[in-house]
Design a protein around this motif. Structure first.
Motif, PDB file in Angstrom:
ATOM      1  N   LEU A   6       0.982  -1.218   0.070  1.00  0.00           N
ATOM      2  CA  LEU A   6       0.050  -0.162  -0.170  1.00  0.00           C
ATOM      3  C   LEU A   6       0.753   1.268  -0.089  1.00  0.00           C
ATOM      4  O   LEU A   6       2.124   1.184   0.609  1.00  0.00           O
ATOM      5  CB  LEU A   6      -0.901   0.131   1.279  1.00  0.00           C
ATOM      6  N   ASP A   7       0.367   2.407  -0.392  1.00  0.00           N
ATOM      7  CA  ASP A   7       0.883   3.737  -0.460  1.00  0.00           C
ATOM      8  C   ASP A   7       0.795   3.975   1.046  1.00  0.00           C
ATOM      9  O   ASP A   7      -0.157   4.098   1.554  1.00  0.00           O
ATOM     10  CB  ASP A   7       0.582   4.485  -1.452  1.00  0.00           C
ATOM     11  N   ALA A   8       2.009   4.528   1.448  1.00  0.00           N
ATOM     12  CA  ALA A   8       1.973   5.027   2.895  1.00  0.00           C
ATOM     13  C   ALA A   8       0.936   6.178   3.231  1.00  0.00           C
ATOM     14  O   ALA A   8       0.233   6.270   4.330  1.00  0.00           O
ATOM     15  CB  ALA A   8       3.433   5.413   3.657  1.00  0.00           C
ATOM     16  N   GLY A   9       0.804   6.891   2.454  1.00  0.00           N
ATOM     17  CA  GLY A   9      -0.302   8.243   2.494  1.00  0.00           C
ATOM     18  C   GLY A   9      -1.783   7.799   2.526  1.00  0.00           C
ATOM     19  O   GLY A   9      -2.545   8.342   3.047  1.00  0.00           O
ATOM     20  N   ARG A  10      -1.898   6.570   1.875  1.00  0.00           N
ATOM     21  CA  ARG A  10      -3.549   5.864   2.303  1.00  0.00           C
ATOM     22  C   ARG A  10      -3.505   5.203   3.569  1.00  0.00           C
ATOM     23  O   ARG A  10      -4.909   5.338   3.824  1.00  0.00           O
ATOM     24  CB  ARG A  10      -3.415   4.859   1.199  1.00  0.00           C
ATOM     25  N   VAL A  11      -2.670   5.169   4.290  1.00  0.00           N
ATOM     26  CA  VAL A  11      -2.904   4.548   5.726  1.00  0.00           C
ATOM     27  C   VAL A  11      -2.914   5.779   6.749  1.00  0.00           C
ATOM     28  O   VAL A  11      -1.767   6.171   7.261  1.00  0.00           O
ATOM     29  CB  VAL A  11      -1.740   3.491   6.015  1.00  0.00           C
ATOM     30  N   THR A  12      -4.255   6.016   6.873  1.00  0.00           N
ATOM     31  CA  THR A  12      -4.517   7.089   7.864  1.00  0.00           C
ATOM     32  C   THR A  12      -5.228   6.333   9.031  1.00  0.00           C
ATOM     33  O   THR A  12      -5.673   5.244   8.891  1.00  0.00           O
ATOM     34  CB  THR A  12      -5.109   8.207   7.440  1.00  0.00           C
ATOM     35  N   LEU A  13      -5.428   7.089  10.084  1.00  0.00           N
ATOM     36  CA  LEU A  13      -6.180   6.523  11.268  1.00  0.00           C
ATOM     37  C   LEU A  13      -7.642   6.243  10.922  1.00  0.00           C
ATOM     38  O   LEU A  13      -8.347   5.240  11.437  1.00  0.00           O
ATOM     39  CB  LEU A  13      -6.068   7.571  12.519  1.00  0.00           C
ATOM     40  N   ASP A  14      -8.094   7.173   9.912  1.00  0.00           N
ATOM     41  CA  ASP A  14      -9.704   6.897   9.711  1.00  0.00           C
ATOM     42  C   ASP A  14      -9.893   5.936   8.425  1.00  0.00           C
ATOM     43  O   ASP A  14     -10.897   5.913   8.056  1.00  0.00           O
ATOM     44  CB  ASP A  14     -10.232   8.375   8.803  1.00  0.00           C
ATOM     45  N   ALA A  15      -8.819   5.588   7.926  1.00  0.00           N
ATOM     46  CA  ALA A  15      -8.859   4.627   6.571  1.00  0.00           C
ATOM     47  C   ALA A  15      -9.418   3.331   7.113  1.00  0.00           C
ATOM     48  O   ALA A  15      -9.282   2.597   8.059  1.00  0.00           O
ATOM     49  CB  ALA A  15      -7.594   4.180   6.041  1.00  0.00           C
ATOM     50  N   ASN A  16     -10.726   2.933   6.167  1.00  0.00           N
ATOM     51  CA  ASN A  16     -11.304   1.798   6.666  1.00  0.00           C
ATOM     52  C   ASN A  16     -10.242   0.669   5.821  1.00  0.00           C
ATOM     53  O   ASN A  16     -10.171   0.660   4.805  1.00  0.00           O
ATOM     54  CB  ASN A  16     -12.758   1.681   5.940  1.00  0.00           C
ATOM     55  N   LEU A  17     -10.208  -0.455   6.547  1.00  0.00           N
ATOM     56  CA  LEU A  17      -9.548  -1.485   6.000  1.00  0.00           C
ATOM     57  C   LEU A  17      -9.740  -2.135   4.783  1.00  0.00           C
ATOM     58  O   LEU A  17      -9.020  -2.536   4.159  1.00  0.00           O
ATOM     59  CB  LEU A  17      -9.199  -2.546   7.236  1.00  0.00           C
ATOM     60  N   TYR A  18     -11.271  -2.358   4.852  1.00  0.00           N
ATOM     61  CA  TYR A  18     -11.896  -3.088   3.858  1.00  0.00           C
ATOM     62  C   TYR A  18     -12.149  -2.244   2.281  1.00  0.00           C
ATOM     63  O   TYR A  18     -11.858  -2.812   1.476  1.00  0.00           O
ATOM     64  CB  TYR A  18     -12.996  -3.837   4.279  1.00  0.00           C
ATOM     65  N   GLU A  19     -12.676  -1.163   2.467  1.00  0.00           N
ATOM     66  CA  GLU A  19     -13.089  -0.076   1.533  1.00  0.00           C
ATOM     67  C   GLU A  19     -11.767   0.572   1.200  1.00  0.00           C
ATOM     68  O   GLU A  19     -11.646   0.640   0.072  1.00  0.00           O
ATOM     69  CB  GLU A  19     -14.162   0.516   2.260  1.00  0.00           C
TER      70      GLU A  19
END
Length: 84
Positions: A21-34
């Motif tokens: 994954l791109d590190a920028g996509r991994v935020t606290l609010d990011a839904n794991l599945y969607e």
């Protein structure tokens, strides 16, 4: 004792490494599945990775309730900061 920020950084690195994954996509609010497109097999891999990093296994029942990266951070925080 690990802080939530330490756990998030470790988790973000793991998600980037394990699932490309791109590190920028991994935020606290990011839904794991969607948002991150983690499927059930990926979730098992993530649980296994957490176990290797912490030496403790996160309960599958507890992991079923997680939806966001922050949910995982909180679950791991509780796991590593409880006396075993």
């Amino acid at each position: 004792m690990q802080t939530r920020e330490d756990i998030f950084n470790t988790l973000r690195d793991a998600l980037v490494e394990l699932f490309e994954l791109d590190a920028g996509r991994v935020t606290l609010d990011a839904n794991l599945y969607e948002d991150l497109e983690i499927d059930s097999i990926d979730a098992v891999d993530l649980i296994d990775h957490i176990k290797r990093q912490t030496g403790k296994k996160i309960a599958a029942d507890e992991f079923k309730a997680v939806r966001t990266v922050n949910d995982v951070v909180e679950a791991v925080f509780r796991l590593v900061n409880t006396a075993a």
